[in-house]
Each structure stands twice: as C-alpha cells, then as structure tokens.
Design a protein around this motif. Sequence first.
Motif, PDB file in Angstrom:
ATOM      1  N   ALA A   1       0.833  -1.203   0.000  1.00 43.56           N
ATOM      2  CA  ALA A   1       0.000   0.000   0.000  1.00 43.56           C
ATOM      3  C   ALA A   1       0.866   1.251   0.000  1.00 43.56           C
ATOM      4  CB  ALA A   1      -0.927  -0.015   1.213  1.00 43.56           C
TER       5      ALA A   1
ATOM      6  N   GLU B   1      10.194   3.462   6.172  1.00 47.28           N
ATOM      7  CA  GLU B   1       9.913   2.040   6.433  1.00 47.28           C
ATOM      8  C   GLU B   1      10.543   1.683   7.772  1.00 47.28           C
ATOM      9  OE1 GLU B   1       8.874  -0.844   6.873  1.00 47.28           O
ATOM     10  OE2 GLU B   1       9.289  -2.100   5.102  1.00 47.28           O
ATOM     11  N   ALA B   2       9.729   1.109   8.664  1.00 46.62           N
ATOM     12  CA  ALA B   2      10.231   0.760   9.998  1.00 46.62           C
ATOM     13  C   ALA B   2      11.332  -0.291   9.931  1.00 46.62           C
ATOM     14  CB  ALA B   2       9.082   0.246  10.865  1.00 46.62           C
TER      15      ALA B   2
ATOM     16  N   ASN C   1       4.022  -7.413   5.392  1.00 47.30           N
ATOM     17  CA  ASN C   1       3.314  -8.638   5.031  1.00 47.30           C
ATOM     18  C   ASN C   1       3.236  -8.797   3.522  1.00 47.30           C
ATOM     19  OD1 ASN C   1       2.926  -9.241   7.656  1.00 47.30           O
ATOM     20  ND2 ASN C   1       0.771  -8.622   7.730  1.00 47.30           N
ATOM     21  N   SER C   2       3.312  -7.683   2.830  1.00 51.88           N
ATOM     22  CA  SER C   2       3.204  -7.758   1.372  1.00 51.88           C
ATOM     23  C   SER C   2       4.284  -8.655   0.771  1.00 51.88           C
ATOM     24  CB  SER C   2       3.295  -6.360   0.762  1.00 51.88           C
ATOM     25  OG  SER C   2       2.282  -5.537   1.305  1.00 51.88           O
TER      26      SER C   2
ATOM     27  N   ARG D   1       1.151 -13.749  -2.481  1.00 51.68           N
ATOM     28  CA  ARG D   1       1.441 -14.349  -3.782  1.00 51.68           C
ATOM     29  C   ARG D   1       0.470 -13.947  -4.866  1.00 51.68           C
ATOM     30  NH1 ARG D   1      -0.245 -20.693  -3.157  1.00 51.68           N
ATOM     31  NH2 ARG D   1      -2.192 -20.318  -2.104  1.00 51.68           N
ATOM     32  N   ASN D   2      -0.656 -13.339  -4.520  1.00 47.40           N
ATOM     33  CA  ASN D   2      -1.567 -13.000  -5.612  1.00 47.40           C
ATOM     34  C   ASN D   2      -2.509 -11.872  -5.252  1.00 47.40           C
ATOM     35  OD1 ASN D   2      -3.704 -14.072  -4.057  1.00 47.40           O
ATOM     36  ND2 ASN D   2      -3.283 -16.119  -4.835  1.00 47.40           N
TER      37      ASN D   2
ATOM     38  N   VAL E   1       8.127   5.210  12.630  1.00 46.82           N
ATOM     39  CA  VAL E   1       7.511   6.443  13.110  1.00 46.82           C
ATOM     40  C   VAL E   1       6.832   6.125  14.433  1.00 46.82           C
ATOM     41  CG1 VAL E   1       5.722   8.161  12.641  1.00 46.82           C
ATOM     42  CG2 VAL E   1       7.166   7.307  10.779  1.00 46.82           C
TER      43      VAL E   1
ATOM     44  N   ALA F   1       0.910   1.671   7.369  1.00 45.66           N
ATOM     45  CA  ALA F   1       1.822   0.959   8.268  1.00 45.66           C
ATOM     46  C   ALA F   1       1.266  -0.369   8.769  1.00 45.66           C
ATOM     47  CB  ALA F   1       2.194   1.867   9.437  1.00 45.66           C
TER      48      ALA F   1
ATOM     49  N   ASN G   1       4.809  -4.755  12.190  1.00 50.24           N
ATOM     50  CA  ASN G   1       3.487  -4.132  12.243  1.00 50.24           C
ATOM     51  C   ASN G   1       2.996  -4.085  13.692  1.00 50.24           C
ATOM     52  OD1 ASN G   1       3.628  -3.802   9.549  1.00 50.24           O
ATOM     53  ND2 ASN G   1       2.081  -5.335   9.026  1.00 50.24           N
TER      54      ASN G   1
ATOM     55  N   GLU H   1      -3.718  -2.376   4.967  1.00 47.04           N
ATOM     56  CA  GLU H   1      -4.250  -3.080   6.134  1.00 47.04           C
ATOM     57  C   GLU H   1      -4.818  -2.126   7.170  1.00 47.04           C
ATOM     58  OE1 GLU H   1      -5.575  -5.925   6.250  1.00 47.04           O
ATOM     59  OE2 GLU H   1      -3.737  -6.622   5.293  1.00 47.04           O
TER      60      GLU H   1
ATOM     61  N   TYR I   1     -12.275 -13.622   5.023  1.00 46.15           N
ATOM     62  CA  TYR I   1     -11.191 -13.341   4.079  1.00 46.15           C
ATOM     63  C   TYR I   1     -11.409 -14.147   2.814  1.00 46.15           C
ATOM     64  CZ  TYR I   1      -6.601 -12.500   2.154  1.00 46.15           C
ATOM     65  OH  TYR I   1      -5.583 -12.101   1.341  1.00 46.15           O
TER      66      TYR I   1
ATOM     67  N   GLY J   1      -6.397 -13.103  -1.794  1.00 41.43           N
ATOM     68  CA  GLY J   1      -5.966 -12.089  -2.751  1.00 41.43           C
ATOM     69  C   GLY J   1      -6.622 -10.736  -2.589  1.00 41.43           C
TER      70      GLY J   1
ATOM     71  N   MET K   1      -4.389  -7.613  -1.110  1.00 44.32           N
ATOM     72  CA  MET K   1      -3.566  -6.869  -2.060  1.00 44.32           C
ATOM     73  C   MET K   1      -4.444  -6.013  -2.985  1.00 44.32           C
ATOM     74  SD  MET K   1      -0.428  -7.397  -1.271  1.00 44.32           S
ATOM     75  CE  MET K   1       0.743  -7.188  -2.610  1.00 44.32           C
TER      76      MET K   1
HETATM   77  C1  LIG Z   1       1.731 -15.103   5.003  1.00 42.94           C
HETATM   78  C2  LIG Z   1       0.798 -14.130   4.374  1.00 42.94           C
HETATM   79  C3  LIG Z   1       0.316 -14.384   3.090  1.00 42.94           C
HETATM   80  C4  LIG Z   1      -0.557 -13.487   2.495  1.00 42.94           C
HETATM   81  N1  LIG Z   1      -0.952 -13.749   1.210  1.00 42.94           N
HETATM   82  C5  LIG Z   1      -1.736 -12.849   0.590  1.00 42.94           C
HETATM   83  C6  LIG Z   1      -2.060 -12.994  -0.777  1.00 42.94           C
HETATM   84  O1  LIG Z   1      -1.612 -13.921  -1.440  1.00 42.94           O
HETATM   85  N2  LIG Z   1      -2.854 -12.074  -1.343  1.00 42.94           N
HETATM   86  C7  LIG Z   1      -3.331 -11.010  -0.651  1.00 42.94           C
HETATM   87  O2  LIG Z   1      -4.048 -10.216  -1.203  1.00 42.94           O
HETATM   88  N3  LIG Z   1      -3.015 -10.831   0.630  1.00 42.94           N
HETATM   89  C8  LIG Z   1      -2.235 -11.711   1.269  1.00 42.94           C
HETATM   90  N4  LIG Z   1      -1.886 -11.488   2.563  1.00 42.94           N
HETATM   91  C9  LIG Z   1      -2.387 -10.276   3.210  1.00 42.94           C
HETATM   92  C10 LIG Z   1      -1.523  -9.108   2.742  1.00 42.94           C
HETATM   93  O3  LIG Z   1      -0.235  -9.336   3.180  1.00 42.94           O
HETATM   94  C11 LIG Z   1      -1.989  -7.772   3.271  1.00 42.94           C
HETATM   95  O4  LIG Z   1      -3.318  -7.579   2.968  1.00 42.94           O
HETATM   96  C12 LIG Z   1      -1.201  -6.650   2.596  1.00 42.94           C
HETATM   97  O5  LIG Z   1       0.151  -6.975   2.534  1.00 42.94           O
HETATM   98  C13 LIG Z   1      -1.332  -5.368   3.332  1.00 42.94           C
HETATM   99  O6  LIG Z   1      -0.421  -4.437   2.775  1.00 42.94           O
HETATM  100  P1  LIG Z   1       0.018  -3.198   3.613  1.00 42.94           P
HETATM  101  O7  LIG Z   1       0.936  -2.422   2.727  1.00 42.94           O
HETATM  102  O8  LIG Z   1      -1.139  -2.517   4.168  1.00 42.94           O
HETATM  103  O9  LIG Z   1       0.800  -3.769   4.872  1.00 42.94           O
HETATM  104  P2  LIG Z   1       2.229  -4.416   4.986  1.00 42.94           P
HETATM  105  O10 LIG Z   1       2.657  -5.033   3.729  1.00 42.94           O
HETATM  106  O11 LIG Z   1       2.235  -5.258   6.184  1.00 42.94           O
HETATM  107  O12 LIG Z   1       3.162  -3.170   5.196  1.00 42.94           O
HETATM  108  C14 LIG Z   1       3.193  -2.462   6.385  1.00 42.94           C
HETATM  109  C15 LIG Z   1       4.495  -1.722   6.399  1.00 42.94           C
HETATM  110  O13 LIG Z   1       4.505  -0.731   7.390  1.00 42.94           O
HETATM  111  C16 LIG Z   1       5.729  -0.740   8.072  1.00 42.94           C
HETATM  112  N5  LIG Z   1       5.475  -0.145   9.381  1.00 42.94           N
HETATM  113  C17 LIG Z   1       4.734  -0.627  10.381  1.00 42.94           C
HETATM  114  N6  LIG Z   1       4.717   0.254  11.397  1.00 42.94           N
HETATM  115  C18 LIG Z   1       5.456   1.330  10.994  1.00 42.94           C
HETATM  116  C19 LIG Z   1       5.820   2.576  11.599  1.00 42.94           C
HETATM  117  N7  LIG Z   1       5.416   2.880  12.797  1.00 42.94           N
HETATM  118  N8  LIG Z   1       6.615   3.417  10.897  1.00 42.94           N
HETATM  119  C20 LIG Z   1       7.052   3.106   9.650  1.00 42.94           C
HETATM  120  N9  LIG Z   1       6.721   1.953   9.046  1.00 42.94           N
HETATM  121  C21 LIG Z   1       5.945   1.079   9.710  1.00 42.94           C
HETATM  122  C22 LIG Z   1       6.104  -2.179   8.097  1.00 42.94           C
HETATM  123  O14 LIG Z   1       7.474  -2.355   8.303  1.00 42.94           O
HETATM  124  C23 LIG Z   1       5.672  -2.611   6.709  1.00 42.94           C
HETATM  125  O15 LIG Z   1       6.653  -2.337   5.747  1.00 42.94           O
HETATM  126  C24 LIG Z   1      -1.004 -12.346   3.192  1.00 42.94           C
HETATM  127  C25 LIG Z   1      -0.512 -12.088   4.462  1.00 42.94           C
HETATM  128  C26 LIG Z   1       0.391 -12.959   5.051  1.00 42.94           C
HETATM  129  C27 LIG Z   1       0.904 -12.654   6.421  1.00 42.94           C
END
Ligand SMILES: Cc1cc2nc3c(=O)[nH]c(=O)nc-3n(C[C@H](O)[C@H](O)[C@H](O)COP(=O)(O)OP(=O)(O)OC[C@H]3O[C@@H](n4cnc5c(N)ncnc54)[C@H](O)[C@@H]3O)c2cc1C
Lengths: 394, 469
Positions: B13, B32-33, B42-43, B47-48, B152, B181, B216, B424, B435, B438, B441
Amino acid sequence: MQQLEALARDAVALANGNMGAGLVLSAPEAEVARQMQICNACRYCEGFCAVFPAMTRRLEFGKADIHFLANLCHNCGACLHACQYAPPHEFAVNVPQAMAQVRGQTYVDYAWPPALGRLYQRNGLTLSLALAAGLALFLLLALALNGTLWGGDLRGNFYRLFPHNLLVGMFAPVFLWAVLALGLGVRRFWRDVTPATSGLPVTSPAAAEATGDVLRLKYLDGGHGDGCHNEDDAYTLSRRRAHHLTFYGFMLCFAATSLATVYHYAFGWSAPYDLPSLPKLLGAVGGVSLLLGTAGLFRLNLRRHPQHGDAAQKPMDLGFIALLFFTSLSGLALWLARGTPALAALLAVHLGVVMALFATLPYGKFAHGIFRTASLLRHAVEKRQPNPVGLGAD
Amino acid sequence: MTVDVLVIGGGNAALCAALMAREAGASVLLLEAAPREWRGGNSAHTRNLRCMHDAPQDVLTGAYPEEEFWQDLLKVTGGQTDEALARLTIRASSHCRDWMRRHGVHFQPSLSGTLHLSRTNAFFMGGGKALVNAYYRSAEKLGVQVRYSAPVDRLELRDGRFVAAFVGSERITAKACVLAAGGFESNREWLREAWGQNARGEWPSDNFAIRGTRFNQGVLLRQLLKAGADTIGDPTQAHMVAIDARAPLYDGGICTRIDCVSLGVVVNREGRRFYDEGEDFWPKRYAIWGRLVAQQPGQVAYSVIDAKAAGRFMPPVFPGTRADTLPELAQKLGLDVPAFMQTMNGYNAACRVGTFDHTLLDDCHTEQLSPAKTHWARPVDKGPFHGYALKPGVTFTYLGLKTGETAAVSFGGVPSANLFVAGEMMAGNVLGQGYTAGVGMSIGTAFGRIAGVQSAQAAMKSGVHHAAA
Ligand SMILES: Cc1cc2nc3c(=O)[nH]c(=O)nc-3n(C[C@H](O)[C@H](O)[C@H](O)COP(=O)(O)OP(=O)(O)OC[C@H]3O[C@@H](n4cnc5c(N)ncnc54)[C@H](O)[C@@H]3O)c2cc1C
Ligand code: SF4
Ligand code: SF4
C-alpha cells in the motif's frame, strides 16, 4: 576429511544394497534437500526456471534428484531475491548458493579419471594461467633454442616454426583426452540421474526442446524475458548476452579450426588463410565475440552479488574465463601481427594458452555446460510424463 | 526541507501510494520501519491479487465479473463491508495490472496446486517479495526518497490535519501524509489485551504465531484511536489459520500451513475431535481452523493422516511425526493413548465411504458421529501414520481507520484535508471479517493508489495556499 567420511558412508550404503534415494547425502546435498522441502511447501518461484516445476514432481529429495536439480539451476539469482525466507530469515533459504555448492561437488565427483577431479578445485585462475604460461614458455624456449624465436622470414607461415604434424601431434591427444574425459564423466552423471527422472529414453521433441533451451540460454531470461540478476535485485540481460557472445564465439573459433582441418586434409590447402577465406572469417568474428563475451563475464563475475553462487568456485570460473579470453586475444594478436617479427613469440603464447584451455576443459568450468545440458535433456523427458505427485484441488 | 508527501510504511500500500504521488509530481519520502533486508511488511509474503475481469485476460482464465466478486465479498464478510468502497476496490482490481507491470511487477499463470484460483487471482511471479523489490526499484528510479529502519513512533496532528511525524526525536514535516503501516498483529501485548484470558486461565494469544512481519506494531493505529480518528472493525478480529506448531514466531509465511486437515482427522490435546474436517474446501476451511485451534486447550491440535493421504496435499515444510500404528503415533505426539484410540475407533467405524474425490464435495461422510465429518471421510487405518501439531497463525488484524472514497482519515466524521490511509490500516472498511484469497492486495493496491493521488493533490493545494498566505 568430511568428504571422505561421506564417501565411506556412501560405500557402506551401497554395499548394503541401499541404492538411489537411500544414499547418504553430503552436507551440501543435505542443505539442498532441506531447502527444497521449504520451496516445495512455498512454490512462489515456480515461474522462474525449470528447477521449481521439476521439484514439484517430488516429495523427497534423494542424491540423484539433488544432482539433477543442482545442474538444472542456472544460478540466475531470481529465487534468492524473491525469497521471503532468504537470510537473515532463520530458514536461510539461498537456493542458488546451495545448488552451486552441489554443482561444484558433482563436477569433482563425476570427473574422469576420478583422481583428477580435485585438480582444479582450488586456485583455478592461478593454475590455469600458470599452466598457460608454462606451456607458452616451454614453446618459447624450444623456439629460442632453435634460433627461430624472433624475426626470421616466416611470411606469416607458422608451419615453418612448428610443422603441421607436430602441432597435430601435440593438440590431437589433448583434445581427444578432453572429449573422452568429459564424455565419460557426463555418462556416469546421466546414468545416475536417469532413473530419478522417469528413466525413460530421450524422445525427439524432448531433445528439440532441450537443444532450444541450451542454445537460447532460456533460463537466464528470468521466466519473463527481462533477464537474470547480477549485482542486485534488478534484472539484467547482460549475463545472458555475455554468455551468448562467449558460447557462440567459442563455437565459431572451433568451427574455424575444424574447417581449416578439413581444408588441410581434404583439399590440401594449408594455413595461413587470410581474409576473405571462410576459416579466417569465422575465426575473426568468433575471436572478437569471445573477447567481448569473456570480458563481459569477467566484469559481471567480479561484481556478482556475494550471496549468489559459491564463492569457493570463483577462481575456477575466473580461470576458465581468463583462458578463453587469452585464447581469443592471443589468436587475434597473432593474426594482426602476422607480418611482424613478433609472430613466433605470439604463436608460442597462443599455442600455450590453447593447450592449457583444452587440458583443463574437463576439470573446470567448461563442465557446467555439459552437465547442465544433460539435466535439461532429462528435464525435457521427465516433464512430458504425468506428475507422479497427485495433489488434490487444494 | 519539507517534502510534499510523506508515506509511512513500506509494504504494497505504501509503495503504491508513493509511486502514484511521485507520478503526480509530488516530492515523496517513504519511511519504512524495517531495515532493508526485512522491508515490505506482510506484502513480501503474498502471492496473488484478486482481480475482476469480464473475459479471459493474460494470466486469468474465464471471467470474474464485478457482481460475482461482490457476492464473494458479501459472503465472507457476512455483510460487514462498505458496498461503495468494496465496488471501488473491485473495479480498480480490473485495471491495475498494466500499471503494476509498468513498475516492474511480473505475473505468471497460477501455481501448481492452486489451479482453481487462476480464474479469480493473478499470481506474482516470484511472489510478493519480487513485487515489493520491483516497486522499490521503480520508486528509487523515479526519485522517491526511501529510508529504512525509520519507525515512526508518533504523529503531530492539528485540527485533523497532519503536521509532522517523529522518528525518535527527529521531526519530519510534510504537506500531506499517507499512513500505510499495516495492522497491529505483531504487537503481542495488544493481542493479549484483545484476546484476553480464557476460562482455563490461559492467555491464548501467547501461543499465536504471526505469519508475517514483526514490524506491524500498530503504534500509529493506537495513537490515532486515542486522537479520536474514526475507526472500523473489532480488535479481536483477525485472519487466523492453523499452521505447523513449529513455525517461527514471525515471518513463517505461506510454507508453514498444514494442508492435510480434510484428508484425516484433527484432535485436540485431549485426543478428541472438535470440528468437521470435511466441511469445505480451502480457502474457507483454511481461514476457520486458526480460530478453532485457538479455542482448544493449550491452543494446540493435531492433524492425523494415514498412508492414503500421502502425496495428495501440499508438502509440509517440516516432516510430520511418523508411526506404524495409531497408538504409537499417539504416544509420540504426547497424547493420551486410550482417549485418542477411542476417538479414532469411533471415527473409523462411523465412516461411510462412497466415491472419494478430493476435488469436489464428495459423498464420503460419517454417520452418527459428533462432530461429523461430512466429506472426504475415509477411515484412518493404513500405516504409516503421520501427525502434525497445529497452532494458530495470525495473518493480519482487522481493526482499522474508517475512510471513504478519497482514502482520507476522518475525525468525528470529517475527512482530514491532508492525512490519508491505505492497506491493512483501512482494509476493515471493505473486509470487516472473513477473508477471501488475494483481496488484501486488491484493497492495498486500490487505496494505495488513491491515497497517493489524493495526497499529492492535497500537497499541491497546500503549496498554493501557503504561497498565497
Ligand atoms: C503469510 C501471508 C500471506 C498473504 N498472502 C496474501 C495474498 O496472497 N494475497 C493477498 O491479497 N493478501 C495476502 N496477505 C495479506 C496481505 O499481506 C496484506 O493484505 C497486505 O500486505 C497489506 O499491505 P500493507 O501495505 O497494508 O501492509 P504491509 O505489507 O504489512 O506493510 C506495512 C508496512 O509498514 C511498516 N510499518 C509498520 N509500522 C510502521 C511505523 N510505525 N513506521 C514506519 N513503518 C511502519 C512495516 O514495516 C511494513 O513495511 C497475506 C498475508 C500474510 C501474512
Ligand atoms: S526460493 Fe523462497 S520464495 Fe522461492 S519457492 Fe523457495 S522458499 Fe519460496
Ligand atoms: S537461481 Fe535461478 S535458475 Fe537457479 S533455481 Fe533459482 S531461479 Fe532457478
């Protein structure tokens, strides 16, 4: 020492009739088996190369499976950069490195004769160059003793220095030895991996596909055409291109020599040939291509991401690259300097390098092409069979 | 120096927002933390992406029209979804792939063993880490400034506007900000608080593994809750699956899942079955077993299969406990042998085997057994037997910030002029519970891109505003 123990264990296992998958794994093999177990439960890298689809046909990884997979890996690096379990993750998955270590081991283990296998494991670069220099020096001395080292009116005709039959007498045995040693080594490898890869014989569609994969270097394209990795997670086509320049350059030079041999024996046209003759054309284009390709590979090798591959094999890689580079360099120099007094000295150097190249061929990096081709061929056969692992819909 | 847009987070995101804001002409700083080697949140484990499409398209087969996607969402969320935002996500999912490709993301035909997903989901070649790598490369090429190891810990807000963010004592100002985050799933104390203590006196969440990143921590979520931001979702709701009990505490990812539940039986620490293992296919079954196991004593359960199941499920990452007889297996698993054998004998006797077919809801079922096994019920009687200990694995939490079509964070119903949220941290608007594979994402991509554009616009506007003032 560790290797010796592993060998002893293998021997005992063999004696007990414990064949194939039951053979005791060496430490690098066990590491590949461990990582493949993780990959098999993950499979995110399935699109990158042939290793992963081949892996999904297996639930367990025996020695032969591991040898096959390790030689199927092109060390493109894609699966390391994409791996969610790469170090510093505690699963420490680094497939290219684990595969490279086993590959290195297979070159040694399958070398023929076995005693020579360990020869070029260490100090490949120094050894190769020392061998080339030694041979060149030997020839230089021979010429100097004859008083033909410098000057003299050769009119570009080096048979006045080394009569054709002497050259054939020197090179043919070395060349035939290389072919024999490589052939016997890969035959053993083939025999070991065939039962593990369906056991079926090669069909022509499989052979055609594998040939295409080898000639195009398909698995350095990353599965998406953007190429493989070198120093970081960015894709680059430069490795594939440098490989192609090297491979096709080598083949052209080889074709030039073969054609010259035909000219000599069949038509009685003896060297030197000059442009625009076919052997010269092939040789010149091949030589330049080889020069550029190896220079590229050398540069890429030095800049390679430290986690790719097996650092212990760098000298072997560099040794092979260096010999190819100096073969083409001295060959081209020889041609350009054909009317100068340096001809004799350059000829001696060139012959020394070429001799060293062929002498080390079966015990150095050249082997990777042969073993990889064999693995690709087995893969092409195996993938045409139904998958023995019948996963449910989920 | 003040940047136009500050993006907090480093996953999908955040990267989508950073790229879009930069493409819209804003200067962007991403914090990025995690250190570089753990970047991507988690991203990096995904995988999809679930994609709507009306006809076969590149890596997608068949058609997956808007209505069907919407119905799927409605089903899994039990109605806890904002229809307008859900439809926005669905439509965005149909045309984001070309943009993704332009930033270096590669797709591939669906993986072996997941063929049923090739109609609804587009798979990333190499998985989420390859996607994240591509986005970071593209972001850096476009001039987005990226800082790692920059968690942060608090925001400075004034009247619902973002003013600055603090990384330790460093104060970073920006004209607009995107929060991306992630959830709070890695915050053990918060999980403990949310899950509480059960009747047995256990703190269930102490036995949970976190499938994704350890970064997270939900620090900003918590601060915004306190600051009166509007929220959505419930802190006890999380996506939770049953995973191998040997999985690491964090970042076990996909490979620790145990995929043989429907092929055998699952017993708890007392050797008793507690749920219908044959109720439904993955992914529905997949998403309920984490909660089921969380309710068992010690938050542990054991999936037991016999030789007939071998090779019919995704290979597990750790070898199972193996035994030639069931009593021997019970002993090795540390279960009470008579209790376990009573369960197994009862189950085996109740099986009515018809035509076994793992690819459909077949007619193999149990009779007069509680709980029943309604499909794929075959006696577990052919050695060797394998047992796998299971524990709950948290994928992500659902509590998030309430938002609308502009992805703005709102305070008392009033959208902020320059604070946006994506991924998220706001997924609960679309996915209040449940859930479907996919969609995480899809939400992050849709709202990350919106937040990027909106924040760039907010920053430009505020620039003009400042110049005029
Ligand atoms: C094992 C696993 C498999 C998954 N498979 C799928 C899939 O195939 N398809 C799908 O759609 N979804 C899947 N998901 C769910 C998916 O990971 C999440 O919906 C998606 O990654 C959310 O993206 P995001 O960018 O919001 O969060 P994240 O990718 O978790 O990114 C959050 C970021 O914020 C950073 N952060 C946190 N706190 C702070 C702070 N205070 N200051 C600065 N940075 C901070 C973290 O380090 C991280 O980089 C899966 C999740 C897991 C755990
Ligand atoms: S290399 Fe890593 S990401 Fe790729 S399949 Fe193996 S475990 Fe999965
Ligand atoms: S390094 Fe490249 S060729 Fe080797 S296994 Fe990984 S993706 Fe395949």
